[in-house]
Motif scaffolding. Structure first.
Motif, mmCIF file in Angstrom:
data_model
loop_
_atom_site.group_PDB
_atom_site.id
_atom_site.type_symbol
_atom_site.label_atom_id
_atom_site.label_comp_id
_atom_site.label_asym_id
_atom_site.label_seq_id
_atom_site.Cartn_x
_atom_site.Cartn_y
_atom_site.Cartn_z
ATOM 1 N N LEU A 35 0.940 -1.132 0.071
ATOM 2 C CA LEU A 35 -0.105 -0.033 -0.082
ATOM 3 C C LEU A 35 0.936 1.260 0.030
ATOM 4 O O LEU A 35 0.550 2.244 -0.708
ATOM 5 N N ILE A 95 -4.589 -7.762 3.973
ATOM 6 C CA ILE A 95 -4.950 -6.469 4.141
ATOM 7 C C ILE A 95 -5.815 -6.384 5.351
ATOM 8 O O ILE A 95 -6.996 -6.705 5.021
ATOM 9 N N LEU A 150 -4.013 -0.804 7.266
ATOM 10 C CA LEU A 150 -4.544 0.388 6.594
ATOM 11 C C LEU A 150 -4.262 1.570 7.802
ATOM 12 O O LEU A 150 -3.695 2.779 7.168
#
Length: 284
Positions: free
Chosen positions: A59, A232, A237
């Protein structure tokens, strides 16, 4: 505020230090040091479990891709990109299967060995080309008198047979598969593709632009594969969101540095960073 604090992953100070430095390296690698991103792979692998670290880094790499695309949006070699993508897709599929069936230590060792072999082959090919060029120059000098007498064919001036079309295509496919495989299993495709672009003798900005577009495309393709493997998470995140500013700072600094690097220094830097990255994967 308490609710927001509860979202922050519970990591040790040492772990935070590793991922903070890793995020800065991600930004630098995207705009100035292709191949250096594997250093970030090692830092994240030290800080987090091997497979989770891969998703967290992916990411951040995508954030770095966005900045690199803006900086080098006019620089890519589009023909090279188009020709590479099919073999890279094969490598990504193979990497997904491999990633799902083996442990993190096996992944890192495999990639480190592949990189060291590629470095050895690339350096050998470059040195062989220089030897042939020197021999060709010497032969040209010795045949100068014959040329003066009207020998239009200038025997002995040939630099040797050019690589066949099949040989070039096979080399490109090999690098593409390895690039797709290594980027899928450990986000370590940068050094592999750096060796390919290095072997093509691209100018600095074309090298960086082609690399930026290549990994922007590949990382978007990888995202659903990583999500499908369940890598994920919310913690991933949130942590990445906190690290984004460091990626942007690294990318800004890298863009300033890249336009001042001489070609010869740049090529040596690529080789050194690739060797360091490969050894880091084997040792860390």
């Amino acid at each position: 505020m308490a609710d927001l604090a509860a979202l922050i992953p519970s990591l040790s100070a040492a772990t935070w230090a590793l991922v903070l430095v890793g995020a800065l390296v991600v930004g630098l690698s995207k705009t100035a040091m292709p191949g250096g991103g594997t250093i970030a792979v090692g830092l994240f692998a030290l800080a987090l479990p091997a497979k989770e670290s891969t998703a967290a880094l992916l990411l951040l790499l995508m954030v770095g891709d966005a900045t690199a695309l803006w900086v080098y949006r006019r620089e890519p070699d589009v023909r090279t990109l188009v020709r590479l993508i099919p073999s890279v897709l094969v490598g990504i599929v193979l990497g997904t299967v491999f990633f799902a069936t083996v442990g993190g230590d096996t992944v890192r060792t495999t990639i480190g060995v592949i990189l060291l072999v590629l470095i050895a082959v690339t350096v050998w090919r470059r040195r062989s080309a220089r030897v042939k060029k020197s021999a060709s120059s010497a032969s040209t000098g010795s045949s100068a008198s014959a040329a003066a007498d009207g020998d239009a064919t200038a025997r002995g001036t040939s630099p040797g047979p050019a690589p066949s079309g099949a040989g070039v295509a096979l080399s490109r496919a090999g690098y593409g598969v390895l690039g797709g495989f290594t980027t899928m299993v450990a986000n370590a495709g940068g050094p592999v593709m750096s060796m390919y672009f290095y072997a093509m003798r691209m100018p600095v900005l074309t090298f960086l632009g082609t690399s930026a577009w290549f990994f922007a495309i590949v990382n978007v393709i990888k995202l659903p594969f990583s999500a499908g493997l369940g890598l994920i998470t919310r913690d991933t995140l949130v942590m990445d969101l906190m690290l984004v500013p460091l990626v942007l700072i690294g990318a800004y600094c890298g863009a300033k540095i890249a336009r001042r690097i001489p070609q010869g220094v740049f090529e040596k830097l690529i080789l050194v960073l690739t060797v360091v990255s490969a050894l880091a994967l084997l040792v860390l």
